[in-house]
Design an enzyme around this catalytic site. Structure first.
Site, PDB file in Angstrom:
ATOM      1  N   CYS A  44    -100.836  50.873 -19.712  1.00  0.00           N
ATOM      2  CA  CYS A  44    -100.550  49.709 -20.556  1.00  0.00           C
ATOM      3  C   CYS A  44     -99.052  49.475 -20.668  1.00  0.00           C
ATOM      4  CB  CYS A  44    -101.176  49.886 -21.936  1.00  0.00           C
ATOM      5  SG  CYS A  44    -100.571  51.316 -22.844  1.00  0.00           S
ATOM      6  N   HIS A  78    -100.279  52.266 -27.856  1.00  0.00           N
ATOM      7  CA  HIS A  78    -100.761  51.255 -26.914  1.00  0.00           C
ATOM      8  C   HIS A  78     -99.726  50.142 -26.815  1.00  0.00           C
ATOM      9  CE1 HIS A  78    -103.637  49.037 -24.584  1.00  0.00           C
ATOM     10  NE2 HIS A  78    -103.636  48.025 -25.427  1.00  0.00           N
TER      11      HIS A  78
END
Length: 861
Positions: A210, A776
Site C-alpha cells: 500500500c 495502512h
C-alpha cells in the site's frame, strides 16, 4: 555474509524471553527471579490456535534470530511452552542481499485442467520444477505458469526461472500450470470491455505494498509528469549508460503502469513488474514488509531522474564559495552548475533551490551556499508532553488496580510520573514504587531519577504504594505453580515452577516476617481480591468438604468465623518436609490441639512459601531481616485449580481520566514551514569544518527558500526517531487546498513586481493510518481531466469531497503552481455520490468528514 551462507536457517525467539535468559545466565539459577522458564513465543503469534505469526514484527525489537545449534541447546535445556511450534526460517540468497525470510510466501498450486486439486506450498526458490514434480508433468514438456491475483486477473509468469520474491508473488496467490496452448484469461476480457475515466484506476495490493500504491497514485495525478509519459516523450530521453541509473528499466516500468492507469480500460492494475524492478535495484524494498511511502517516493524520483538524465557525461565542477558576492549571482551560478550535471523532466518539475547559511560560533565566519532540493521535509511542532497509561495498586488489599492516564513531560523523569499520579491519588511520591511488569515478574524497578524515555508505550507499568517510614519491610511477591517434568538429558524426573498472575509488592511488619505469619498475610491479600481471590466455594459453607478443607485449615473465614481465622497463627513446622507437605498444625490452645491435631496434620495448605536469596537459591528458613529479592508462593496445581480465580486476578478499574479522550492539537502548515526555516545549532554528530578556525564547529544553520519548482512536494515529518525514543506524531496539520502562498518566505526577487509566482493549489495527498510499525497507506488525488477528487485505497476507488481531505493521516502533500495549472478539459461527474467504478467491491465514499476513513481496510496489509 559468510555466516549466513554457511548456516541455512535461523530460529525466531521472543526478544524479552531472550533478554531474560541472558540476565539469568549471568546472575541466576532455577529459583532466581531471572529464570526464564520454558521458551515462550506467545507474543509473536496472532492467535494460538493456528500459530500464525503477527504481521510486521521487527527484528531485535520483537524477536531475535539465533542459529540452529543455539536453538537446539535452548530447547533441550528449557523446553517449549504449550507445544508451540519452532519458528524456523530459511536464509535466502537474493540478487543484491542475503536475508532471513521471516514471512515465507504461501502459494496455492494447481493444474489448469484440475483446479479442484490445490496444493499449498511455502518456499522462496523457483516454482516451475516444483510444480512439474508435484503434478507429474513430464520433464522437458513445454509449460506455462499463470498467476491469479486477488481481483481475479490472470497474468502469465514469463520468466519461470526467477525466485518467488523477484516475481513479486504474494501469499494467498494461486499459480496455474498448463501446457503451452491457448488459455482463457478470465477477467482480462472483462477489463478490456471496461470503459472509465482515465486515471481513475486502483492498484492491486501485492502484499504490504500500500505504501507503493499511495506514492504511485500521487505521482500519477501530477499532470506535467504524467503527460510526459503518456506522450511517450521519455522514449527519446532514456539514458542507458548512466552509471547512477537503472539502465532505463525503472523509467520503462513506471511508464507501463502510468499508461495502463490512464488508458481508461482498467478499474485496477497489478503493478507486479514495477514492484519487481524496484526490489531489484533497491534491496530494502525486496519482499513484502511494510515500508515508508516517502522513502519509496524519494527512490523513485531519483531513479527516474537518472534514467532520464539528458546529460550523458557529467563533467566535474569545482564549487566556489560566495565570498561576499550577491545572493542572486551565487544562486544563479549554483543552479547553472546543477543543470550542467542534472537535466531531466524530474529536475524540470520537482527541483527547487535552498539558501543555506552557516555561522561559526567562534570566529563568526559566514558561509553561504545554494543547494537544490526535490521535496521539503518539514518538521512538526513536537509536543513537550507525553500521555502514559499506568496501573495504580494501593495499600488497600480489597481494591483492584486502577488504570490511570497521565500527561507527563517527554523529557521528564520517573519522579514526574509519580508527581502526576500523586495529584490524582493523594499518595505521597515517596510512597510510590514504579515497576515494569512482564511475564508475571518485575522486569524492572525504576528509580525516581531515571528518564521516562526508558519506558515504552507498550510496557505494562504498575505503580505500587508502600507505607510511609516505619518498622516494615517491602517484599516482592511472586505466584508460582509447581510442576513435574522429565529431564531429557538424564531421564530423571524433577520438580520445577512456572510463574502466573501479577506480582505484588507488600509491606510487612518486621515482626511478622516468619513463614507462618507471612502465610496468613498473603492469604488475606489473596482472599480479599487484590491480585486474585480464593474461590467462594473454598471459603463458605462447604469448607468442611474434602475439596475445601484446605481453605478452612489455612485460615480462610467461614460463615461462623467471619474473619477470626485470618488472625489464626500456625505453629512452626517441625521439619521442612512437613511444611512442603502442608502438615503443620494450627496454633490453638492445648485442648483444641488435642482434639484437632490429627485432622490438621491430614489437611493440605493452599500454598507453600519460599524466600529466594540474592543468589537465586531457596532458603531453608524465612529470614527475619526480609532482605531476600522476592518471596515465592508455590501452589500445587490441584489446589490452584480449585481455589484460585485467575479471571478475578486480571480485573482492574478504569479511572475517570481514561474516559477523557486525548485532545488532538492542530497546527497550520505555515507554522511547519516557518519551523523549517528557523535557526538551529548543528548536532555533535554532524559538525561543520570552519576554514578560518581550521577545526570542526557546532555552527548555527539556517535554511531559506530561494526558488520553488512547478510541483512542490511537502513531506510532513510525522515519524520521530531519536536516540531514546520513537513515535508517530498524530497532530492535525491544517493545510490549504488552494492558494498556498510562499511570497512571504521566498528570498528570490525577480521581475517588475519583484516576486516570482509563488501560489500553489493542492493536487494529491498520501495518507498514513496507524502507528510506527504497522498501518495502512491511502491517497487523495485530483484528476487533471475533470477536476474531481478521488480517494484511492489500493484497488478501491471512491469519490471524495474537499472537506474530507485534511486529516491527521496526511503525510505527503503535492502542490501544483497556479500559473502552470491547466483548466479541466472534461466536466466533473454528474453524480459524485456514487462509486466511479463498476466492480462490486468498490464502495461509496460520500458521508462527509466523519466518514473520511470509512473505507480504509486495515486488514489489507
Amino acid at each position: 555474509m559468510e555466516l549466513f551462507l554457511t548456516n541455512t536457517c535461523r530460529y525466531l525467539v521472543e526478544r524479552r524471553w531472550y533478554e531474560q535468559w541472558k540476565e539469568y545466565v549471568v546472575t541466576g539459577d532455577q529459583n532466581s527471579s531471572s529464570f526464564p522458564g520454558q521458551i515462550d513465543n506467545t507474543e509473536l503469534f496472532e492467535e494460538l490456535d493456528s500459530y500464525h505469526l503477527k504481521e510486521r514484527l521487527v527484528e531485535n525489537e520483537d524477536f531475535v534470530l539465533i542459529p540452529a545449534e543455539a536453538w537446539c541447546n535452548l530447547l533441550a535445556w528449557y523446553g517449549m511452552v504449550d507445544d508451540q511450534p519452532a519458528l524456523e526460517r530459511k536464509v535466502v540468497d537474493l540478487p543484491s542481499t542475503v536475508k532471513v525470510e521471516v514471512y515465507p510466501v504461501e502459494i496455492f498450486l494447481c493444474l489448469h485442467s484440475n483446479m479442484e486439486n490445490v496444493v499449498t506450498a511455502q518456499f522462496s526458490h523457483t516454482i516451475q520444477k516444483v510444480m512439474m514434480k508435484q503434478f507429474d508433468v513430464v520433464e522437458g514438456a513445454e509449460t506455462r505458469l499463470w498467476m491469479k491475483s486477488s481481483d481475479t486477473c490472470c497474468e502469465r509468469l514469463r520468466n519461470v526461472h526467477v525466485n518467488v520474491l523477484d516475481s513479486s508473488l504474494s501469499s494467498g496467490m494461486v499459480i496455474y500450470i498448463s501446457p503451452s496452448i491457448s488459455y482463457s484469461r478470465n477477467s482480462v476480457e472483462e477489463q478490456e470491455s471496461y470503459r472509465g475515466q482515465p486515471g481513475v484506476c486502483g492498484l492491486t495490493n501485492l502484499g504490504n505494498t500500500c505504501f507503493m500504491n499511495s506514492a504511485l497514485q500521487c505521482l500519477s495525478n501530477t499532470p506535467p509528469l504524467t503527460e510526459y509519459f503518456l506522450q511517450s516523450a521519455y522514449l527519446e530521453e532514456l539514458n542507458f549508460t548512466n552509471p547512477l541509473g537503472m539502465k532505463g528499466e525503472i523509467a520503462e516500468a513506471y511508464a507501463d503502469v502510468i499508461k495502463q492507469m490512464w488508458s481508461g480500460r482498467h478499474y485496477s492494475v497489478v503493478p507486479r513488474l514495477f514492484k519487481t524492478k524496484v526490489g531489484h535495484f533497491a534491496s530494502q524494498f525486496l519482499g513484502y514488509q511494510q515500508h515508508d511511502s516517502q522513502e519509496l517516493l524519494s527512490f523513485l524520483l531519483d531513479g527516474l531522474h537518472e534514467d532520464l538524465n539528458r546529460v550523458k557525461n557529467k563533467e566535474y565542477i569545482e564549487l566556489r564559495d560566495a565570498d561576499g558576492r550577491p545572493d542572486q549571482e551565487v544562486a544563479e551560478e549554483a543552479w547553472h552548475n546543477h543543470r550542467r550535471r542534472n537535466n531531466s523532466v524530474i529536475v524540470d518539475t520537482f527541483h527547487g533551490l535552498f539558501k543555506s547559511t552557516l555561522v561559526c560560533p567562534e570566529c563568526r565566519k559566514v558561509s553561504v551556499t545554494f543547494d537544490p532540493f526535490c521535496y521539503l521535509s518539514v518538521p512538526l511542532p513536537v509536543s513537550k508532553d507525553r500521555v502514559m497509561e499506568v496501573f495504580f495498586v494501593s495499600l488497600d488489599p480489597v481494591a483492584k488496580p486502577v488504570q490511570h492516564r497521565l500527561v507527563v513531560p517527554k523529557a521528564g523523569k520517573v519522579f514526574d510520573l509519580c508527581s502526576a499520579l500523586s495529584e490524582m491519588t493523594d499518595v505521597s511520591v515517596n510512597q510510590m514504587v514504579v515497576a515494569d511488569v512482564f511475564n508475571h515478574r518485575f522486569y524492572k524497578i525504576y528509580h525516581a531519577d531515571e528518564s521516562l524515555s526508558c519506558i515504552l508505550d507498550r510496557d505494562d507499568i504498575f505503580v505500587y504504594v508502600k507505607p510511609e517510614e516505619g518498622d516494615e519491610v517491602v517484599l516482592a511477591l511472586y505466584l508460582r505453580e509447581r510442576s513435574h517434568y522429565r529431564d531429557s538429558g538424564s531421564g530423571s524426573s524433577s520438580c520445577g515452577t512456572s510463574l502466573f498472575g501479577h506480582p505484588l509488592l507488600m509491606a510487612v511488619p518486621r515482626v511478622q516476617c516468619s513463614r507462618n505469619a507471612l502465610y496468613h498475610l498473603f492469604l488475606q491479600r489473596l482472599a480479599e481480591g487484590a491480585i486474585g481471590e480464593v474461590r467462594a466455594g473454598c471459603s463458605t459453607k462447604d469448607s468442611a468438604s474434602a475439596s475445601c478443607s484446605a481453605g478452612a485449615s489455612a485460615g480462610v473465614p467461614t460463615n461462623s468465623q467471619q474473619g477470626a481465622g485470618l488472625q489464626q497463627q500456625q505453629q512452626p513446622c517441625e521439619t521442612e518436609e512437613e511444611e512442603e507437605k502442608g502438615e503443620c498444625p494450627p496454633q490453638t490452645n492445648e485442648g483444641q490441639a488435642k482434639r484437632k491435631g490429627y485432622q490438621a496434620r491430614r489437611r493440605k495448605l493452599l500454598f507453600s512459601i519460599h524466600a529466594v536469596n540474592s543468589n537465586g537459591t531457596t532458603e531453608r528458613g524465612m529470614g527475619e531481616d526480609g532482605t531476600q529479592p522476592y518471596v515465592a508462593i508455590d501452589w500445587d496445581p490441584d489446589m490452584k485449580k480449585k481455589c484460585y480465580n485467575e479471571n478475578e486476578a486480571e480485573k482492574y478499574v478504569k479511572h475517570q481520566s481514561m474516559e477523557v479522550p486525548h485532545q488532538q492539537t492542530t497546527v497550520q502548515l505555515q507554522e511547519c514551514i516557518e519551523l523549517f526555516t528557523t535557526v538551529e545549532i548543528l548536532e555533535e554528530e554532524n559538525p561543520w569544518y570552519c576554514p578560518i578556525c581550521k577545526k570542526h564547529q557546532l555552527a548555527t544553520k539556517k535554511l531559506d527558500l530561494w526558488s520553488l519548482p512547478e510541483v512542490l512536494i511537502i513531506h510532513l515529518k510525522r515519524f520521530s526517531y531519536t536516540k531514546y525514543s520513537r513515535e508517530k506524531l498524530d497532530i492535525i496539520v491544517d493545510f490549504p487546498l488552494r492558494h498556498l502562498d510562499f511570497s512571504g518566505c521566498l528570498l528570490r526577487k525577480t521581475g517588475t513586481n519583484g516576486e516570482p509566482p509563488s501560489r500553489y493549489d493542492l493536487i494529491a495527498v498520501s495518507n498514513h493510518y496507524g502507528g510506527l510499525r504497522d498501518g495502512h497507506y491511502t491517497s487523495y488525488a485530483r484528476n487533471k481531466d475533470n477536476g474531481q477528487w478521488y480517494y484511492f485505497d489500493d484497488n478501491k476507488v471512491t469519490y471524495a469531497r474537499e472537506e474530507q481531505i485534511v486529516t491527521n493521516a496526511a503525510y505527503l502533500l503535492f502542490y501544483h503552481r497556479q500559473d502552470k495549472i491547466r483548466q479541466p478539459t472534461l466536466p466533473p461527474p454528474s453524480d459524485s455520490s456514487s462509486s466511479p467504478t463498476q466492480p462490486a467491491n468498490v464502495t461509496s465514499h460520500k458521508h462527509g468528514m466523519e466518514r473520511a476513513t470509512s473505507c480504509v481496510n486495515m486488514e489489507t496489509d
